[in-house]
Structure formats: structure tokens, C-alpha cells
Design a protein around this motif. Structure first.
Motif, short mmCIF file in Angstrom:
data_model
loop_
_atom_site.label_atom_id
_atom_site.label_comp_id
_atom_site.label_asym_id
_atom_site.label_seq_id
_atom_site.Cartn_x
_atom_site.Cartn_y
_atom_site.Cartn_z
N PHE A 89 -13.62 -15.29 3.20
CA PHE A 89 -12.03 -15.86 1.99
C PHE A 89 -11.06 -17.06 2.05
N HIS A 90 -10.69 -17.96 1.87
CA HIS A 90 -9.76 -18.61 1.89
C HIS A 90 -8.67 -18.84 1.75
N ILE A 91 -7.85 -18.33 2.64
CA ILE A 91 -6.74 -18.62 2.83
C ILE A 91 -6.02 -20.16 2.63
N PRO A 92 -4.96 -20.27 2.18
CA PRO A 92 -4.06 -21.24 1.56
C PRO A 92 -2.64 -21.18 2.76
N PRO A 93 -2.08 -22.80 3.28
CA PRO A 93 -0.61 -22.53 4.03
C PRO A 93 0.02 -22.31 2.56
N LEU A 94 0.64 -21.73 4.23
CA LEU A 94 2.73 -21.11 2.94
C LEU A 94 3.84 -22.13 3.69
N PHE A 95 4.14 -21.24 5.06
CA PHE A 95 5.11 -21.68 6.12
C PHE A 95 4.44 -23.13 6.27
N TYR B 185 -9.35 -7.41 -8.00
CA TYR B 185 -8.10 -6.95 -8.14
C TYR B 185 -7.26 -5.91 -6.58
N ASN B 186 -7.85 -6.13 -5.24
CA ASN B 186 -7.55 -5.48 -4.51
C ASN B 186 -6.61 -6.73 -3.28
N ILE B 187 -7.14 -8.05 -4.10
CA ILE B 187 -6.86 -9.29 -2.98
C ILE B 187 -5.68 -10.37 -3.93
N SER B 188 -6.22 -10.11 -5.32
CA SER B 188 -5.27 -10.82 -6.03
C SER B 188 -4.41 -9.66 -7.21
N PRO B 189 -3.58 -9.22 -6.90
CA PRO B 189 -2.95 -7.73 -7.88
C PRO B 189 -2.43 -8.30 -8.32
N ASN B 190 -1.99 -10.02 -8.96
CA ASN B 190 -1.65 -10.19 -10.14
C ASN B 190 -2.24 -10.98 -11.32
N ASP C 272 3.44 -13.07 -3.99
CA ASP C 272 2.50 -12.70 -3.10
C ASP C 272 2.34 -13.63 -1.86
N ILE C 273 2.95 -12.63 -0.96
CA ILE C 273 3.44 -13.25 0.04
C ILE C 273 1.41 -13.56 1.04
N PHE C 274 0.35 -12.89 1.08
CA PHE C 274 -0.73 -12.74 1.50
C PHE C 274 -1.66 -13.00 0.78
N SER C 275 -1.25 -14.20 -0.34
CA SER C 275 -1.94 -15.20 -1.20
C SER C 275 -3.33 -16.05 -0.61
N GLN C 276 -4.33 -15.29 -1.08
CA GLN C 276 -5.74 -15.94 -0.72
C GLN C 276 -6.51 -15.36 -1.64
N ASN C 277 -7.63 -16.70 -1.41
CA ASN C 277 -8.85 -16.67 -2.58
C ASN C 277 -10.01 -15.68 -1.82
N MET C 278 -10.81 -14.47 -2.20
CA MET C 278 -12.22 -14.67 -2.36
C MET C 278 -13.09 -15.51 -2.75
N THR C 279 -13.84 -16.21 -1.46
CA THR C 279 -15.58 -16.91 -1.86
C THR C 279 -16.75 -16.84 -2.62
N LYS C 280 -16.51 -14.59 -1.18
CA LYS C 280 -18.29 -14.72 -1.87
C LYS C 280 -17.62 -12.94 -1.21
N SER C 281 -18.43 -12.54 -1.72
CA SER C 281 -18.70 -10.81 -2.05
C SER C 281 -19.72 -10.54 -1.49
N VAL C 282 -20.63 -9.88 -0.83
CA VAL C 282 -22.04 -9.70 -0.91
C VAL C 282 -22.65 -8.33 -0.32
N ILE C 283 -23.74 -7.46 -0.77
CA ILE C 283 -23.67 -6.32 -0.39
C ILE C 283 -24.86 -6.86 0.62
N ALA D 120 -20.12 -5.08 -8.64
CA ALA D 120 -19.65 -4.61 -8.98
C ALA D 120 -18.29 -4.89 -7.66
N LEU D 121 -18.86 -4.54 -6.38
CA LEU D 121 -18.32 -4.93 -5.24
C LEU D 121 -17.34 -6.40 -5.42
N GLN D 122 -17.45 -7.64 -5.79
CA GLN D 122 -16.72 -8.35 -6.25
C GLN D 122 -15.23 -8.21 -6.97
#
Length: 507
Positions: free
Chosen positions: A476-482, A93-98, A107-118, A86-88
């Protein structure tokens, strides 16, 4: 005039400078973007935890004004994986609004969530119900303040007076009982020594008036004490609830535990009194007309902890009777008219028995019996809806010594019409101040769990599955952009960033 042309010198220089400035600008923008990604990740975790905890049990809030999430989601079995899922889902949806959209936007703040856990929880039953206690006290402080504290302090004062009087009563009861036994033995020996020898004649002696056994208060009270107490203090014993509570309740079973400490914001006397006020506003008692809980006498259960309404009521009645006996005996022993009546009656009971002090001992025994009889009237008055003062006076005393033989008839006439003193609920408050406050939260959770399980929608609810705080973490994994721009010119590479974040949420 001769003209000279430089071939590309300035253009190359500007190009090199532009690349450097562009690289610097892209690096600064990437740094700012990275901070934005971190802020977005933190917000996504907070919103994810908020969304998970937003699925709290509404019935608990509406009836008991506390927030708890059912960690079993109604299944009866605590499911950590389901909470993580449920947390994931909420965070994705908040990390990937598309996500799920046919037309995506940049999305200038594009990133990938690799893990989420309680990683941790606090449950209602942790530390003997401390989490539930904290919520209840917090609710009372925010909504009612401390206006009821003065009333509870007065109940504490009354309780101390009654308890002190009870100790005096018990001590005197033990000493008088022992003295009576010794004097009865002495009387038997005296009678054996005065047996008339065969053939001897005895002079005639004056016959003293005697009291029939059926009119002797000591014998009457002795017989009454052998009868069922509820039958004496209730007009109709059949009205006593026969409801029982399962033995598999939170206070008596081994509960599952969370792995986080309970935040103990509230403690001390004020917190205890606020919690007891909370209990009296949320749970029922014997004199209430409407009874909706798994037990009819809920406050009596929280106080005594027995598994049936009848046992809890009997325990409360016995305790009230002892407190009233002490207070009533205190009045009688300090009232000159009562002492005079007891001494006169004692003289009639013992007659001319030549044992020193027997009249005084018998008089105090009569006072003890008298106090018990008056206490029966007091408790019956309370259970009928009337009131009884904590300490009595000659004006509020009801029973005369000579009317004890008619006690059963007088008890039948008690209708709860007296409105002078404290009610049954107020006396129950006194007992709460004298009881073990540390046991109240878990016993209250017993009743809450029982009520929730009585409803079809929450039949599998367990108090040790009820969560009030979670701790979570995500990667989170944040790929480079600029940085791709400068990398294209300077061949510096495109370093990628991995980010770890943790947080907690509590009601």
C-alpha cells in the motif's frame, strides 16, 4: 501619561508558538491516521481473502460437509492469475469505498493499493489428503463429539480376535495340508509294497464301510474353492454392480501441490476413528439400497482401492471369509462334540490304512473344511442383510459335518433373517480398523472427485485444484494528509509511506 506600543511582538511570538503546536498536533494526528491506515489495510486483506474463499463449492459442503474452493473456477485448469485478480478486486472496494460512486465522500484513511497477490495455497490432496482428513475430523469432533469412539474401539477388539484366530487357522491349514501330502505319498508306497505277486492268494479281510466321493466333505470343499466366490455367497450374482472408476484418479495420478504445509491439528487413534466414522456416514456400501456415487460400493473401494465394484466386493468377501474361517475353526477345535464328530468321520474316510496319525490329521482337515463351509453361510448371511456373531457357540452354529454335501442347497436357503451378532456394515468397520488408514483420505477424494465430475455444473472439478487455505500479501502507498499543514509552514517536506502486509485464511 505616556503610552508605549509594541508593534506585533506578541503576535509574532504567538504565531511561532501556534505553528509549532500546530505542527505537533498535525504530526500526532498523522501518526494516528497512519495506524488507522495500517488497520484498514489489514482489514481489507482479511476481507479480500474471506471473499475469495467465500466462493467455495457448495455441493461439497452440502454432501460431504467440507469447505473447498475450486482454484480452477470450473475451467479444469488451475489459474493463479484469476485468483489474484479476484483478491485485488475485492480488496479495491474495501480500500477505496468511493470507487464507482458519482458523489465521493472524504476518506481520512485514504491510501492506494499497489500490489496484492496470493503467495501460497493448501490443497485437498496435499500430503496424501491430510487437508481433507483434518476438515473431516474437525467436523466430526464439533458436531458429533466422541460418542462413537467406544463402538469403534469395540470393533478394534473384535478385529484383533478375528485376526488372531485367522493366523491360527492359516498356520494349521498349512501344516495339515503338508501332512496330508506326506501321508498320501506314504499310502501310495504302502499300496505298492502290498501288490499281490502273480499266482499268490491273499486271505480274506473284513471290508470296512467306505464313503462315496460325492459325500466326502474334503472333496466337496476342494471343488467349491475352485468356483467363483461371489457365486457362492450371493443368491443372484447378476446384481453385482459393473461400475468402474477411471485410472486417472487423485490416488493414482501425479497431483498438483500447494506450497504451504498442512496444519495438522488432529492426529492419533481418536482422529483416525472419527475419520472412519465420517466415511461411514458419507459413503455407501453393498447393502445400501440407495446408491448415488460414481461407484455403488464406495466404502469397499475406500478399503480395497480396486477400480471396479466387482473387484472391491470380491476382495471384501474374500477377507471376510478368511476372518470367519479362523473364528469358526477356533470354535470347532475347542468344542468336544465337534472334535468327536470329526474323528469319527475321519476314521470312516481312512478306513484301515496302517499309517500312524492319519486319523488325527484327517480329522483336523475335516475341521478346516467344516469351518470353510460354515464361513460361506456366514458371509452369505451378511450380504443378505443378516447378522453373524463374532465368536460362535453351539447355539449359533448352523452347519453339521454330515450336511456339507448339501451345502449348495443350504446356501440357497440363506435369506438374511438372522439378527444375532454384527451386520455387514459392522464387519466392514472391523476391516477398516485392520486396514491401512493412511490410504483412506485419498481414496475418498477419488470418489468425491468422481461425484463432482458426474454433475454438469462441476464436470471439470479436480481434487488437486480444491483449496482450503491461502496465504496472501499486499503493498500500500499512504500519502500524507495532516503533514501537509506543517510542511507548508516549516518546509519539512511531505514524506510518503509504503506499507507491506501479509496474512492467511483457512477454512
Amino acid at each position: 501619561m505616556k503610552r508605549c506600543y509594541g508593534k506585533g511582538t506578541i503576535s509574532v511570538f504567538l504565531s511561532l508558538v501556534s505553528v509549532l503546536f500546530l505542527s505537533l498536533l498535525c504530526t500526532a494526528e498523522e501518526s494516528a491516521r497512519m495506524e488507522g491506515c495500517r488497520a484498514k489495510a489489514a482489514a481489507a486483506l482479511d476481507m479480500g481473502m474471506f471473499s475469495v474463499m467465500g466462493e467455495f463449492e457448495r455441493e461439497l459442503l452440502e454432501r460431504y460437509d467440507v469447505f473447498f474452493l475450486d482454484g480452477a473456477a470450473g475451467s479444469g485448469s488451475f489459474n493463479q492469475d484469476q485468483l489474484n485478480q479476484a483478491l485485488q478486486e475485492y480488496m479495491t472496494y474495501n480500500i477505496s469505498p468511493n470507487k464507482g460512486l458519482l458523489l465521493s465522500r472524504f476518506d481520512i484513511f485514504s491510501q492506494n493499493m499497489t500490489k496484492s497477490v496470493i503467495t501460497g495455497t493448501v490443497r485437498a490432496t496435499d500430503e496424501k489428503g491430510a487437508a481433507f482428513y483434518q476438515q473431516a475430523v474437525g467436523f466430526m469432533r464439533e458436531n458429533l463429539g466422541t460418542e462413537f469412539i467406544s463402538i469403534w474401539l469395540e470393533r478394534m477388539k473384535d478385529g484383533q480376535q478375528l485376526e488372531n484366530a485367522e493366523e491360527i487357522y492359516k498356520s494349521r491349514d498349512e501344516s495339515i495340508s503338508e501332512s496330508l501330502k506326506q501321508m498320501e505319498e506314504a499310502q501310495k508306497q504302502l499300496e505298492a509294497q502290498t501288490v499281490v505277486q502273480e499266482g499268490e492268494t491273499q486271505p480274506e479281510t473284513e471290508t470296512l464301510p467306505t464313503i462315496p466321493e460325492s459325500q466326502n466333505p474334503l472333496n466337496i470343499i476342494r471343488k467349491l474353492k475352485k468356483e467363483g466366490i461371489l457365486g457362492l455367497v450371493l443368491k443372484d450374482k447378476s446384481i453385482v454392480s459393473q461400475k468402474t472408476l477411471s485410472s486417472s484418479v487423485p490416488s493414482k495420478r501425479t497431483n498438483q501441490k500447494g506450497n504451504l504445509p498442512v496444519d495438522k491439528k488432529y492426529s492419533g487413534l481418536t482422529a483416525d476413528l472419527l475419520f472412519q466414522q465420517y466415511l461411514f456416514e458419507r459413503f455407501g456400501l453393498f447393502t445400501d439400497r440407495e446408491k448415488e456415487g460414481v461407484l455403488d460400493y464406495e466404502l469397499e473401494y475406500i478399503l480395497c482401492g480396486k477400480n471396479s465394484d466387482e473387484k472391491n466386493l470380491k476382495t471384501v468377501v474374500t477377507r471376510l471369509l478368511l476372518l470367519r474361517e479362523g473364528a469358526n475353526f477356533l470354535f470347532l477345535s475347542n468344542d468336544a462334540a465337534s472334535m468327536e464328530a470329526a474323528n469319527a468321520f475321519a476314521a470312516l474316510l481312512v478306513g484301515a490304512v496302517p499309517i500312524p496319525g492319519i486319523v488325527t490329521v484327517t480329522a483336523y482337515a475335516l475341521l478346516l473344511a467344516w469351518a470353510y463351509a460354515e464361513s460361506l453361510l456366514d458371509v452369505r448371511e451378511l450380504l443378505a442383510g443378516g447378522k453373524v456373531p463374532v465368536l460362535k457357540s453351539a447355539e449359533t452354529w448352523r452347519l453339521s459335518l454330515t450336511s456339507i454335501p448339501n451345502l449348495l442347497q443350504i446356501l440357497e436357503q440363506t435369506d438374511g433373517s438372522s439378527q444375532n451378532g454384527l451386520s455387514y456394515a459392522a464387519y466392514l468397520q472391523i476391516l477398516f480398523t485392520l486396514g491401512g488408514t493412511g490410504k483412506y483420505p485419498m481414496r475418498a477424494l477419488d470418489l468425491i472427485e468422481g461425484y463432482m465430475q458426474s454433475r454438469p455444473a462441476t464436470a471439470a472439478f479436480r481434487a488437486d485444484h480444491a483449496i482450503c487455505k491461502i496465504q496472501a500479501e499486499a503493498d500500500f502507498h499512504i500519502p500524507p494528509l495532516f503533514l501537509r499543514v506543517s510542511s507548508a509552514f516549516l518546509k519539512t517536506g511531505t514524506a510518503e509511506t509504503d506499507y507491506h502486509i501479509s496474512g492467511s485464511f483457512a477454512y
